[in-house]
Design a protein around this motif. Structure first.
Motif, PDB file in Angstrom:
ATOM      1  N   GLN A  26     -36.819  -5.230 -44.512  1.00 23.38           N
ATOM      2  CA  GLN A  26     -36.632  -4.357 -43.363  1.00 23.38           C
ATOM      3  C   GLN A  26     -37.674  -3.238 -43.341  1.00 23.38           C
ATOM      4  N   TYR A  27     -38.149  -2.935 -42.116  1.00 23.76           N
ATOM      5  CA  TYR A  27     -39.129  -1.874 -41.923  1.00 23.76           C
ATOM      6  C   TYR A  27     -38.734  -1.027 -40.720  1.00 23.76           C
ATOM      7  N   HIS A  28     -39.298   0.175 -40.701  1.00 21.68           N
ATOM      8  CA  HIS A  28     -38.951   1.149 -39.658  1.00 21.68           C
ATOM      9  C   HIS A  28     -40.215   1.639 -38.965  1.00 21.68           C
ATOM     10  N   SER A  29     -40.113   1.887 -37.657  1.00 25.08           N
ATOM     11  CA  SER A  29     -41.239   2.454 -36.912  1.00 25.08           C
ATOM     12  C   SER A  29     -40.791   3.685 -36.141  1.00 25.08           C
ATOM     13  N   ASP A  30     -41.584   4.756 -36.232  1.00 32.44           N
ATOM     14  CA  ASP A  30     -41.308   5.965 -35.459  1.00 32.44           C
ATOM     15  C   ASP A  30     -42.051   5.958 -34.124  1.00 32.44           C
TER      16      ASP A  30
END
Length: 460
Positions: free
Chosen positions: A421-425
């Motif tokens: 899992q990865y996150h983007s702002d």
């Protein structure tokens, strides 16, 4: 009890001030339960008016020296909602983000107008379901009767509200427009939905006066431009006009390969000939462009013709950069291209690029937002199935429009492996470069090279 609590909050937040219509200063304040962002942004149309940080008690306050009376909306990412403001207002809002629209209550000056506008919004959500589940199957006269009955009820409530409270003519116009255009839209959609629901071969014959309401349509009303029922009506209206006029006059003269292009060009010129208000025109032109570019992948030469025609009729469109970025994004996601080298964040707050993540392996990227619990739970369930179906693929989730810590909490509480899992702002960049329409989209790569840039997680 809610009103008493709100009145207390209004006094505390606004310093016991009351509405003063002799002053132009507007105070708009509120309290947010379970905030999803640390600030509230106030906009009019696409223009940002101001932003306000939440304090330690999750309260915010705008004090605006002078504004134009009318419809605004406030954003608490990723949600937003209307607020109607007039000079001299002191208005309070209280909401719980877990039940955003349903929990929202206004108090103070213009509370009646704002609460009624919200009531109409919520009622439309429920009625939309009834329309599709049962009403569109009705015969034309029965459908009209149902529509008129629903509309009459809203008009009566507005009349009662305005007789008991001091509501301005501008607010009455806005609320009346919300009622009227909601039901005008149902009438525009009816022929298509009735044919689909009843499986009739041809469009059902309509009474001669079925579209009489079109004589009341205003294509140049700046005050309604960003009112959702008005804009949704316009989209349905021009879709109906384009299809029916083309069906009648064009005789399928265009080749199958250019049918989509022909129809969209037809729609562009109808908007050009009827819509007057600049922002309404720009928004409708944008809608046609997005619909054409995203829903049906046309031949590159046809797309070039469409964009040329778009720029010709929609001069100085305020969305032109967004549309060109979308076109470029679509181009960059074609098979055999390398996936855009965007940066995302790991669970341990380290930066990784998409090319690094997808190197030397087969990857299926999928996307989700913490703002929609049903959506992400459905996607998590789907991913569990795909792990069995596609053991040779690594399934990578990219989270958007969610606070970083909230994202981590969701993963932990649902037992999702953070390693995948990865996150983007940067929602804007990710949306433009990866063309995230719709949210069920998936991108399939093999050693960083795109295999399918427009897949769907539920179609794999």
């Amino acid at each position: 009890m809610i009103r008493i609590l709100l009145s207390t909050c209004v006094a505390l937040i606004m310093g016991c001030s009351s509405s003063n219509k002799d002053s132009e200063t507007v105070v708009f304040a509120g309290e947010i339960i379970n905030p999803t962002s640390d600030q509230v942004v106030l906009l009019k149309g696409r223009i940002k008016i101001d932003s306000a940080k939440l304090d330690d008690n999750n309260r915010f306050k705008f004090k605006l020296p002078s504004i134009e009376n009318g419809l605004y909306h406030f954003n608490l990412a990723p949600e937003h909602q209307y607020v109607y403001l007039e000079k001299g207002d002191s208005l309070m809002v209280r909401l719980n983000t877990i039940y955003f629209d349903e929990s929202l209550v206004f108090s103070g000056s213009n509370e009646e107008s704002n609460n009624f506008l919200l009531e109409l919004f919520l009622a439309t959500e429920k009625e939309d379901f009834s329309m599709y589940s049962e009403y569109y199957e009705l015969e034309p006269l029965d459908f009209i009767a149902k529509i008129e009955s629903l509309k009459k009820d809203k008009v009566a409530k507005l009349k009662e509200l305005s007789s008991e409270n001091p509501i301005s003519k501008e607010a009455i116009k806005l609320l009346t427009g919300s009622i009227n255009y909601t039901y005008y839209r149902y009438l525009e959609i009816y022929p298509f939905q009735h044919k689909r629901k009843t499986a009739e071969e041809n469009f059902h014959e309509l009474p001669k006066d079925f579209y009489n309401y079109r004589n009341k349509v205003n294509y140049d009303d700046h005050t309604l431009t960003y009112l959702r029922p008005y804009y949704d009506f316009m989209k349905a209206h021009f879709g109906n006009l384009s299809y029916m006029s083309c069906k009648k006059d064009c005789n399928n003269a265009h080749e199958d390969g250019s049918r989509q292009l022909h129809y969209k060009k037809h729609k562009l010129h109808l908007i050009d000939s009827l819509a007057i208000e600049k922002e309404l025109r720009d928004n409708l032109f944008r809608n046609v462009a997005f619909d054409y570019l995203l829903k049906k992948k046309d031949a590159p030469e046809n797309t070039e013709i469409f964009l040329k025609e778009f720029k010709k009729v929609s001069k100085n469109n305020m969305h032109i950069e967004e549309i060109e970025n979308l076109y470029q994004g679509i181009t960059n996601l074609q098979p055999s291209r390398v996936i855009p080298n965007l940066t995302v964040i790991t669970f341990d707050n380290e930066s990784r690029t998409l090319t690094e993540i997808s190197a030397n392996k087969k990857v299926l990227f999928y996307f989700w937002s913490g703002a929609n619990k049903k959506q992400y739970l459905d996607i998590f369930n789907r991913v569990s199935i795909l792990k069995e179906k596609k053991p040779d693929y690594e399934l990578i989730g990219i989270n958007i429009k969610t606070d970083y810590n909230e994202w981590k909490n969701i993963l932990s509480s649902h037992g999702v492996n953070p390693a995948s899992q990865y996150h983007s702002d940067d929602f804007k960049e990710l949306t433009e470069k990866l063309v995230l329409y719709p949210m069920n989209k998936a991108i399939i790569t093999n050693n960083t090279v795109i295999v399918d840039g427009f897949s769907n997680i539920y179609h794999n």
